[in-house]
Design an enzyme around this catalytic site. Structure first.
Site, mmCIF file in Angstrom:
data_model
loop_
_atom_site.group_PDB
_atom_site.id
_atom_site.type_symbol
_atom_site.label_atom_id
_atom_site.label_comp_id
_atom_site.label_asym_id
_atom_site.label_seq_id
_atom_site.Cartn_x
_atom_site.Cartn_y
_atom_site.Cartn_z
ATOM 1 N N LYS A 159 0.909 -1.277 -0.028
ATOM 2 C CA LYS A 159 -0.006 -0.110 -0.056
ATOM 3 C C LYS A 159 0.806 1.162 -0.063
ATOM 4 O O LYS A 159 1.838 1.085 0.564
ATOM 5 C CB LYS A 159 -0.911 0.032 1.171
ATOM 6 C CG LYS A 159 -0.536 -0.318 2.655
ATOM 7 C CD LYS A 159 0.881 0.523 3.364
ATOM 8 C CE LYS A 159 0.666 1.775 3.470
ATOM 9 N NZ LYS A 159 2.108 2.408 4.020
ATOM 10 N N TYR A 247 -4.243 3.892 6.353
ATOM 11 C CA TYR A 247 -4.884 2.795 7.194
ATOM 12 C C TYR A 247 -6.059 2.888 7.832
ATOM 13 O O TYR A 247 -7.146 2.358 8.196
ATOM 14 C CB TYR A 247 -3.985 2.538 8.470
ATOM 15 C CG TYR A 247 -2.491 1.964 7.874
ATOM 16 C CD1 TYR A 247 -2.624 0.631 7.645
ATOM 17 C CD2 TYR A 247 -1.495 2.404 7.735
ATOM 18 C CE1 TYR A 247 -1.646 -0.189 7.357
ATOM 19 C CE2 TYR A 247 -0.317 2.006 7.345
ATOM 20 C CZ TYR A 247 -0.499 0.552 7.359
ATOM 21 O OH TYR A 247 0.864 -0.097 6.727
HETATM 22 P P1 NAD Z 1 12.502 1.699 1.993
HETATM 23 O O1 NAD Z 1 12.851 2.925 1.582
HETATM 24 O O2 NAD Z 1 13.240 1.143 3.388
HETATM 25 O O3 NAD Z 1 12.511 0.463 0.758
HETATM 26 C C1 NAD Z 1 12.308 0.666 -0.312
HETATM 27 C C2 NAD Z 1 13.352 -0.104 -1.232
HETATM 28 O O4 NAD Z 1 13.084 0.293 -2.785
HETATM 29 C C3 NAD Z 1 14.732 0.237 -0.769
HETATM 30 O O5 NAD Z 1 15.525 -1.091 -0.790
HETATM 31 C C4 NAD Z 1 15.346 0.900 -2.086
HETATM 32 O O6 NAD Z 1 16.721 0.503 -2.240
HETATM 33 C C5 NAD Z 1 14.513 0.387 -3.244
HETATM 34 N N1 NAD Z 1 14.458 1.384 -4.245
HETATM 35 C C6 NAD Z 1 14.626 0.834 -5.465
HETATM 36 N N2 NAD Z 1 14.202 1.758 -6.395
HETATM 37 C C7 NAD Z 1 14.373 2.709 -5.616
HETATM 38 C C8 NAD Z 1 14.370 4.483 -6.083
HETATM 39 N N3 NAD Z 1 14.123 4.864 -7.341
HETATM 40 N N4 NAD Z 1 14.276 5.127 -4.938
HETATM 41 C C9 NAD Z 1 14.442 4.866 -3.561
HETATM 42 N N5 NAD Z 1 14.276 3.497 -3.389
HETATM 43 C C10 NAD Z 1 14.605 2.586 -4.317
HETATM 44 O O7 NAD Z 1 10.952 1.738 2.268
HETATM 45 P P2 NAD Z 1 9.827 0.846 2.929
HETATM 46 O O8 NAD Z 1 9.625 1.648 4.151
HETATM 47 O O9 NAD Z 1 10.433 -0.465 2.990
HETATM 48 O O10 NAD Z 1 8.685 0.986 2.025
HETATM 49 C C11 NAD Z 1 8.454 0.423 0.785
HETATM 50 C C12 NAD Z 1 6.781 0.289 0.599
HETATM 51 O O11 NAD Z 1 6.253 -0.756 1.516
HETATM 52 C C13 NAD Z 1 6.267 1.414 0.389
HETATM 53 O O12 NAD Z 1 5.206 1.235 -0.626
HETATM 54 C C14 NAD Z 1 5.573 1.465 1.676
HETATM 55 O O13 NAD Z 1 4.534 2.293 1.716
HETATM 56 C C15 NAD Z 1 5.366 0.112 1.778
HETATM 57 N N6 NAD Z 1 5.015 -0.297 3.617
HETATM 58 C C16 NAD Z 1 3.982 -0.880 4.245
HETATM 59 C C17 NAD Z 1 4.064 -1.101 5.347
HETATM 60 C C18 NAD Z 1 3.031 -1.918 5.749
HETATM 61 O O14 NAD Z 1 2.541 -2.206 6.875
HETATM 62 N N7 NAD Z 1 2.254 -2.578 5.035
HETATM 63 C C19 NAD Z 1 4.991 -0.698 6.288
HETATM 64 C C20 NAD Z 1 6.208 0.045 5.669
HETATM 65 C C21 NAD Z 1 6.285 -0.004 4.235
#
Ligand code: NAD
Length: 400
Positions: A159, A247
């Site tokens: 999401k 949420y």
């Molecule tokens: P994050 O930044 O920690 O992870 C993102 C990953 O994507 C990184 O490993 C990064 O290297 C990679 N990536 C690839 N191309 C990229 C670019 N162009 N720019 C930046 N990063 C790039 O973020 P996260 O917190 O893990 O969030 C990732 C996704 O998961 C989001 O869509 C977020 O909304 C979702 N999320 C959901 C929940 C949940 O509880 N359902 C919780 C946290 C995050």
């Protein structure tokens, strides 16, 4: 009353672990006492009736590729495969080869299962991958979902599903065209407390619903890489509403079972706060549901971590705080003339439950509980919130 077995009770009838044959018993017979080889016989009992769903063998499980090894994937999703009964991790997609190798080693993913963004489309040649789980910044969800469909895979997407309803529609259409399933990973809808709340509401335990209130927010931390893209409009699509406010939007819909008709809203960002140059900080909104139920939501990137909701009905009220935490859930119910009581429920691993649900849908060719259309509904509601805040008018929510 049976006493727990202590080491002092063991000599009369000791248990020895046999080699391959399970448990065997050494009897305290006369022959054994005289030093003759002890006659041994297999003991054991039939497998007890399983109270939980039996796990599938590794061969029968549905193989997942996780795309994006960021904070959420590494801390929540990858460890949760250990709690799955139908899903298994078979592949990793990352732009960082060293990280991918290290994570592959930790989780037993073969070298052949490691892909990067440049060769991502080669997942088509890997039959072990049945589902692609997209855990990338929001603006990349649509592209990586559509490429996964083109590679013949099913998709589980984080999401918010996309950064616009137009993208969400394209993703749904791509899944249909490929004959593949699309699920949005709304973990709260696979979590026991939220499921219990839905059940109580559907069974009428709260009476007629009058008001749902939900606040979801946390301070954005620009020093953390996971928050850096969240503060850039091009990658995040929106501010706290897209990230955590969703949420509350989703809960208002799944708790009530209704779709918002009309929206009023306001947004506010402190002009001198550098975090909010591109995305908004706080948003408050009201939904009017078709039954006349009103909802009141707030979200923020500057108030302290808050994940709560309350449902007020004609007969009872339900409150959850935190409602959508990773590790903790608490829920209370109050009725006329009674003191508020906390409901104690077993907590499940909501991430594993979502993964297994997707795996089951693939195995049994069923539609997921939270399909692409569920994500599209939230996109439409959030677009209406932004438009209402921008125009200062009441806005009707678009139809899917
Ligand atoms: P994050 O930044 O920690 O992870 C993102 C990953 O994507 C990184 O490993 C990064 O290297 C990679 N990536 C690839 N191309 C990229 C670019 N162009 N720019 C930046 N990063 C790039 O973020 P996260 O917190 O893990 O969030 C990732 C996704 O998961 C989001 O869509 C977020 O909304 C979702 N999320 C959901 C929940 C949940 O509880 N359902 C919780 C946290 C995050």
């Amino acid at each position: 009353m049976p006493q727990p077995m202590s080491s002092f009770s063991m000599p009369r009838r000791g248990l020895i672990r046999g080699t391959g044959a399970g448990l065997i018993a050494a009897s305290g017979s006369a022959a054994a006492q005289q030093g003759d080889p002890a006659p041994v016989r297999a003991i054991g009992r039939p497998m007890p009736k399983l109270e939980r769903e039996a796990p599938l063998s590794p061969e029968e499980r549905v193989g997942f590729a996780v795309v994006g090894l960021g904070k959420f994937a590494l801390n929540q999703i990858l460890p949760s495969f250990a709690f799955c009964r139908q899903a298994k991790l078979v592949s990793l997609v990352s732009g960082d080869a060293a990280k991918a190798r290290e994570v592959a080693r930790q989780y037993g993913v073969p070298e052949s299962g490691i892909h990067d963004y440049a060769n991502y489309d080669r997942i088509a040649d890997d039959p072990a991958i049945q589902v692609v789980y997209v855990i990338l910044p929001n603006a990349l969800h649509a592209e990586y979902t559509q490429r996964a469909f083109r590679a013949g895979k099913h998709v589980l997407c984080e999401k918010p599903m996309a950064v616009s309803s137009a993208e969400a529609r394209e993703m749904i259409a791509a899944g249909r065209a490929a004959g593949r399933k699309l699920m949005v990973a709304y973990r709260a809808q696979y979590e026991t407390f939220n499921r219990k709340a839905i059940e109580m509401i559907r069974e009428g335990e709260l009476g007629k619903l009058r008001l749902i209130t939900s606040d979801h927010g946390r301070p954005a931390k620009p020093e953390e890489p996971a928050d850096q893209w969240r503060l850039q409009r091009a990658l995040a699509g929106g501010g706290s509403l897209f990230d955590v406010g969703i949420y509350a939007v989703n809960a208002m819909r799944y708790l009530s079972g209704e779709e918002p008709e009309e929206v009023m809203a306001m947004t506010q960002s402190d002009p001198d706060d550098p975090r909010f140059r591109e995305v908004e900080d706080r948003t408050t909104w009201q939904f009017r549901m078709p039954s006349g139920l009103l909802c009141n939501g707030s979200t923020s990137y500057s108030y302290f971590e808050t994940k709560r909701l309350s449902v007020l009905g004609t007969d009872a009220a339900l409150r959850m705080d935190p409602a959508t935490d990773y590790d903790l859930r608490r829920m209370w119910v109050s009725r006329e003339g009674e003191r508020e009581a906390e409901l104690l429920l077993p907590m499940n691993n909501q991430f594993a439950a979502g993964l297994d649900h997707m795996a089951e849908c693939v195995r049994e060719n069923r539609d997921p509980r939270t399909p692409g259309e569920e994500g599209l509904r939230d996109m439409l509601a959030m677009e209406a919130i932004y438009e209402a805040a921008r125009t200062g008018r009441t806005v009707r929510v678009g139809t899917p």
